[in-house]
Design a protein around this motif. Structure first.
Motif: not given
Length: 300
Positions: A70-71, A124-127, A131-137
């Motif tokens: 994700l990073r 969900l934990t990896p997101y 800190k991927f939440e703002p880019h998660t559709g």
């Protein structure tokens, strides 16, 4: 006319080497293309604007992503880009098919089906860590055809979504047309979960799906996935569309229904995610450009 910011177009995946000379112009080695081409995908323009503001990620259907994966995506995508991830199949299969890739589990009931604790911990934990939440559709729960009754399926969905955190968005894609209707709609609506309008081999048209859903969206957003022609198997659609270099056949009903759903969604101030597969008309970027033009002819 600029497209409504509520509408996000993207393709089912971005790692398609056949788009060299169309979407991709940089030189990539065989080993780096899939890892490094996302940044260029995001830069693809139509009428001077970014054409793709979302994309599907099918790889997460087979295993949850790691924080490092994700990073790596974060390092390539712009600030306003969102990725729609398929949910790990281990959570969406009631019984494993008799396929070799499932090993000893083939043909067996799946004890992890709709396990909310597992989803929270492993998916969900990896997101959160990345800190991927703002880019998660919206997370896409794809349920293949199965033998569960409408009552049982809706009950299991209801229990599952009641246990999930509300800071992510969720969407359900079904392949059993018989599940469409008021019971299914009410479960999704109660939890703010979207129905995925899927243009797929053995599902009704997008318009008929909306009619069976009582012409009501179930969440503040909606998702459309344009996958294959109706009444055509995956294998036949693949053979018809290869090598995915051009539109092999327009699907006017699919385009019309897509535009109508988008107009309805934006009219309700809902976000809309449209994910297009090469196998629908032959070349997903060209289908998206045609839909964009159709929206300009019928402004939102």
């Amino acid at each position: 006319m600029p497209l409504s910011p509520l509408v996000r177009f993207g393709t089912s995946t971005w790692t398609y080497e056949g788009w060299q000379g169309q979407v991709y112009f940089k030189k990539y080695s065989k080993t780096t293309f899939a890892r490094e081409c996302l940044g260029e995908y995001c830069q693809y323009l139509s009428n001077g604007e970014p054409c793709f503001r979302t994309v599907g990620n099918d790889s997460t259907f087979y295993r949850p992503p790691t924080p490092n994966q994700l990073r790596h995506y974060l390092n390539q995508i712009p600030e306003d880009f969102e990725m729609c991830f398929k949910v790990w199949e281990e959570l969406t299969i009631p019984q494993f098919a008799r396929q070799g890739r499932y090993g000893a589990k083939a043909g067996q009931p799946n004890p992890r089906f709709l396990d909310a604790k597992l989803f929270n911990e492993l998916v969900l934990t990896p997101y959160r860590e990345a800190k991927f939440e703002p880019h998660t559709g919206p997370f896409l729960f794809e349920f293949q055809r199965h033998g569960m009754s409408r009552d049982e399926f809706c009950s299991r969905l209801d229990t599952f979504f009641s246990q999930l955190p509300k800071d992510f968005r969720y969407a359900v894609e079904i392949r059993n047309a018989g599940l469409l209707g008021p019971d299914y709609r009410k479960v999704l609506e109660n939890h703010g979960v979207a129905h995925v309008y899927n243009h797929w081999s053995y599902m009704p048209s997008l318009r008929e799906q909306h009619e069976r859903m009582e012409q009501k969206f179930t969440a503040p957003f909606t998702v459309l996935r344009l996958l294959t022609p109706l009444k055509m198997s995956y294998e036949a659609a693949k053979k018809r569309a290869e090598p995915y270099a051009k539109i092999v056949e327009e699907l006017p009903d699919m385009r019309r229904d897509t535009v109508e759903l988008l107009k309805n969604a934006v009219g309700d101030k809902r976000q809309a995610y449209v994910l297009v597969n090469n196998r629908s008309e032959g070349n997903a970027p060209l289908t998206i450009q045609a839909l964009w033009s159709a929206l300009q002819d019928a402004p939102l």
